[in-house]
Motif scaffolding. Sequence first.
Motif, PDB file in Angstrom:
ATOM      1  N   TYR A 197      10.660   5.128   0.259  1.00  0.00           N
ATOM      2  CA  TYR A 197      10.046   5.136  -1.072  1.00  0.00           C
ATOM      3  C   TYR A 197      11.293   4.598  -2.165  1.00  0.00           C
ATOM      4  CZ  TYR A 197       7.924   6.598  -5.429  1.00  0.00           C
ATOM      5  OH  TYR A 197       7.604   6.684  -6.778  1.00  0.00           O
ATOM      6  N   GLU A 198      12.308   5.133  -1.725  1.00  0.00           N
ATOM      7  CA  GLU A 198      13.678   4.404  -2.531  1.00  0.00           C
ATOM      8  C   GLU A 198      13.680   3.142  -2.776  1.00  0.00           C
ATOM      9  OE1 GLU A 198      13.692   7.120  -0.437  1.00  0.00           O
ATOM     10  OE2 GLU A 198      13.916   8.670  -2.090  1.00  0.00           O
ATOM     11  N   GLU A 199      13.381   2.294  -1.840  1.00  0.00           N
ATOM     12  CA  GLU A 199      13.537   0.719  -1.467  1.00  0.00           C
ATOM     13  C   GLU A 199      12.336   0.242  -2.349  1.00  0.00           C
ATOM     14  OE1 GLU A 199      15.573  -0.439   2.558  1.00  0.00           O
ATOM     15  OE2 GLU A 199      13.904   1.028   2.859  1.00  0.00           O
ATOM     16  N   CYS A 200      11.157   0.978  -2.511  1.00  0.00           N
ATOM     17  CA  CYS A 200      10.078   0.460  -3.022  1.00  0.00           C
ATOM     18  C   CYS A 200      10.229   0.343  -4.773  1.00  0.00           C
ATOM     19  CB  CYS A 200       8.784   1.608  -3.361  1.00  0.00           C
ATOM     20  SG  CYS A 200       8.129   1.615  -1.622  1.00  0.00           S
TER      21      CYS A 200
ATOM     22  N   ALA B  94      12.555  -6.760  15.892  1.00  0.00           N
ATOM     23  CA  ALA B  94      12.530  -5.161  16.065  1.00  0.00           C
ATOM     24  C   ALA B  94      11.740  -4.801  14.824  1.00  0.00           C
ATOM     25  CB  ALA B  94      13.556  -4.424  16.287  1.00  0.00           C
ATOM     26  N   GLY B  95      11.102  -3.608  15.035  1.00  0.00           N
ATOM     27  CA  GLY B  95      10.532  -2.835  13.822  1.00  0.00           C
ATOM     28  C   GLY B  95      11.598  -2.358  12.768  1.00  0.00           C
ATOM     29  N   PHE B  96      11.300  -1.947  11.460  1.00  0.00           N
ATOM     30  CA  PHE B  96      12.010  -1.188  10.586  1.00  0.00           C
ATOM     31  C   PHE B  96      11.318  -0.231   9.832  1.00  0.00           C
ATOM     32  CE2 PHE B  96       9.886  -4.839   8.419  1.00  0.00           C
ATOM     33  CZ  PHE B  96       9.655  -4.264   7.263  1.00  0.00           C
ATOM     34  N   VAL B  97      12.146   0.611   9.199  1.00  0.00           N
ATOM     35  CA  VAL B  97      11.704   1.701   8.211  1.00  0.00           C
ATOM     36  C   VAL B  97      11.632   1.297   6.747  1.00  0.00           C
ATOM     37  CG1 VAL B  97      12.135   3.945   7.735  1.00  0.00           C
ATOM     38  CG2 VAL B  97      12.168   3.517  10.171  1.00  0.00           C
ATOM     39  N   TYR B  98      10.846   1.524   6.088  1.00  0.00           N
ATOM     40  CA  TYR B  98      10.776   1.343   4.633  1.00  0.00           C
ATOM     41  C   TYR B  98      10.682   2.788   3.826  1.00  0.00           C
ATOM     42  CZ  TYR B  98      10.767  -1.853   0.686  1.00  0.00           C
ATOM     43  OH  TYR B  98      11.280  -2.670  -0.352  1.00  0.00           O
TER      44      TYR B  98
ATOM     45  N   SER C 114       4.908   9.431   1.059  1.00  0.00           N
ATOM     46  CA  SER C 114       5.496   9.715   2.361  1.00  0.00           C
ATOM     47  C   SER C 114       7.145   9.498   2.308  1.00  0.00           C
ATOM     48  CB  SER C 114       4.754   9.196   3.599  1.00  0.00           C
ATOM     49  OG  SER C 114       3.324   9.433   3.408  1.00  0.00           O
ATOM     50  N   GLU C 115       7.680  10.073   3.100  1.00  0.00           N
ATOM     51  CA  GLU C 115       9.056   9.768   2.993  1.00  0.00           C
ATOM     52  C   GLU C 115       9.533   8.333   3.375  1.00  0.00           C
ATOM     53  OE1 GLU C 115      11.395  12.681   5.571  1.00  0.00           O
ATOM     54  OE2 GLU C 115      10.760  14.423   4.549  1.00  0.00           O
ATOM     55  N   HIS C 116       8.837   7.694   4.444  1.00  0.00           N
ATOM     56  CA  HIS C 116       9.040   6.357   4.991  1.00  0.00           C
ATOM     57  C   HIS C 116       7.901   5.697   5.479  1.00  0.00           C
ATOM     58  CE1 HIS C 116       9.964   8.715   8.515  1.00  0.00           C
ATOM     59  NE2 HIS C 116       9.390   7.896   9.106  1.00  0.00           N
ATOM     60  N   LEU C 117       7.801   4.635   5.377  1.00  0.00           N
ATOM     61  CA  LEU C 117       7.035   3.687   6.374  1.00  0.00           C
ATOM     62  C   LEU C 117       7.557   3.196   7.503  1.00  0.00           C
ATOM     63  CD1 LEU C 117       4.072   1.994   6.444  1.00  0.00           C
ATOM     64  CD2 LEU C 117       5.356   0.252   5.066  1.00  0.00           C
ATOM     65  N   SER C 118       6.985   3.312   8.613  1.00  0.00           N
ATOM     66  CA  SER C 118       7.482   2.567   9.854  1.00  0.00           C
ATOM     67  C   SER C 118       6.777   1.444  10.302  1.00  0.00           C
ATOM     68  CB  SER C 118       7.320   3.636  11.232  1.00  0.00           C
ATOM     69  OG  SER C 118       8.168   4.558  10.777  1.00  0.00           O
TER      70      SER C 118
ATOM     71  N   ASP D 243       0.850  -1.110   0.075  1.00  0.00           N
ATOM     72  CA  ASP D 243       0.001   0.044  -0.017  1.00  0.00           C
ATOM     73  C   ASP D 243       0.925   1.205   0.148  1.00  0.00           C
ATOM     74  OD1 ASP D 243      -2.113  -1.669   0.269  1.00  0.00           O
ATOM     75  OD2 ASP D 243      -2.632  -1.299   2.235  1.00  0.00           O
ATOM     76  N   PHE D 244       1.943   1.308   0.655  1.00  0.00           N
ATOM     77  CA  PHE D 244       2.790   2.308   0.908  1.00  0.00           C
ATOM     78  C   PHE D 244       3.523   2.642  -0.472  1.00  0.00           C
ATOM     79  CE2 PHE D 244       7.398   3.657   1.489  1.00  0.00           C
ATOM     80  CZ  PHE D 244       7.186   4.753   1.769  1.00  0.00           C
ATOM     81  N   CYS D 245       3.795   1.505  -1.345  1.00  0.00           N
ATOM     82  CA  CYS D 245       4.591   1.765  -2.462  1.00  0.00           C
ATOM     83  C   CYS D 245       3.677   2.149  -3.625  1.00  0.00           C
ATOM     84  CB  CYS D 245       5.458   0.624  -2.810  1.00  0.00           C
ATOM     85  SG  CYS D 245       6.799   0.027  -1.778  1.00  0.00           S
ATOM     86  N   ASP D 246       2.291   1.658  -3.529  1.00  0.00           N
ATOM     87  CA  ASP D 246       1.471   2.268  -4.506  1.00  0.00           C
ATOM     88  C   ASP D 246       0.630   3.457  -4.399  1.00  0.00           C
ATOM     89  OD1 ASP D 246       1.820  -0.198  -5.758  1.00  0.00           O
ATOM     90  OD2 ASP D 246      -0.092  -1.230  -4.849  1.00  0.00           O
ATOM     91  N   GLN D 247       1.249   4.104  -3.280  1.00  0.00           N
ATOM     92  CA  GLN D 247       0.516   5.591  -3.058  1.00  0.00           C
ATOM     93  C   GLN D 247       1.003   6.525  -4.337  1.00  0.00           C
ATOM     94  OE1 GLN D 247       1.637   6.978   0.752  1.00  0.00           O
ATOM     95  NE2 GLN D 247       0.357   5.362   1.900  1.00  0.00           N
ATOM     96  N   ASP D 248       0.116   7.349  -4.591  1.00  0.00           N
ATOM     97  CA  ASP D 248       0.310   8.439  -5.529  1.00  0.00           C
ATOM     98  C   ASP D 248       1.199   9.347  -4.904  1.00  0.00           C
ATOM     99  OD1 ASP D 248      -1.116   7.138  -7.576  1.00  0.00           O
ATOM    100  OD2 ASP D 248      -2.925   7.931  -7.179  1.00  0.00           O
ATOM    101  N   GLU D 249       0.761  10.119  -3.796  1.00  0.00           N
ATOM    102  CA  GLU D 249       1.694  10.630  -3.216  1.00  0.00           C
ATOM    103  C   GLU D 249       2.551  10.275  -1.819  1.00  0.00           C
ATOM    104  OE1 GLU D 249      -0.663  14.022  -1.535  1.00  0.00           O
ATOM    105  OE2 GLU D 249      -1.563  14.528  -3.361  1.00  0.00           O
TER     106      GLU D 249
END
Length: 307
Positions: free
Chosen positions: A285-288, A279-283, A267-271, A259-265
């Motif tokens: 848009y460049e990684e998309c 542990a959690g991680f940050v993803y 965000s800087e990152h997904l937490s 969903d994050f990678c498919d967004q038109d607008e």
Amino acid sequence: MVTILQRYAEQHKLKVALPNKTHGELRYNYFGDVGETLTRDHIYDPIGNTTFDVLCNHVIYNAMAFRSIFKRRTFYFTILRDPVNNVLSAMNYFGLADGYIQRLLLQSNTTSPLRNLPRYEPDNVYLSFTNNRQLFDLGFSPEKNPRNKSIVSQFIEEIENGLHFVMIMEHFDESLILIKRLLNWTFKDILYVPQNRRRKMLVPNVTKDDEEAINRWNSGDRMLYSHFYSKLLKQIRTGGHDLRNEVSSFRKILRSVWDFCDQDEQSEHLSIPRTPWEAGFVYTYEECSLLRLNELQYLERLYYNAI
């Protein structure tokens, strides 16, 4: 699975063994010629005597050949698919381009093409995508009968001794989580985007008779698949609630990333928050953009980086 390995290797600065071929030539994502296994000459190595960490492109498996090139502690695994699904996928993927499959589809006007497979098979088993392909890819001799139960059973035993794990496509996410546990990977390491799901079905309305015809012709593949399918189910059952919950958590993470990678607008990152398993991680848009690459696109990227 190939793109997961390609991405993991790049992100962890591992040396990837690439086919020693020119980009764009026929079968440039395969090592060697048709039916050949791995040799040093088949690997692109502009520096010379490189120690490689990962191999994930197409090649005929041969335990002795692989062990002569890779480190002693190399982890060997593969993925199998239900023979019916595998044949149907091959016909849909290659049906508009490959000669014998194209003839099979065009000339089977009165009966289902799936019941005419033996009639159109090429003489060279390595040129076939519908004749026990998984068995031959794992090194089964073309001089032996892939429909001989005792010979196939012996071969399965040999393969089982040489592989550390066998994934099953029909339980892909469960297989990934088990691989993740075996290799101490993370959720981020095993993210993926499904490939080739929008292709038009060239063989619609597959019947039970069609499936039985595929299984008869691919009886060796059926034996191979059934053996490792049963083994995987035992591993899944052994994992119990914890494994099922981890798979469920992974699927939620996958959907969030998609969903994050498919967004038109963007965000800087997904937490991604912490889970009971890590542990959690940050993803970002460049990684998309890397996540969207298919096998051949990523192969081109690896070639470029290897120069």
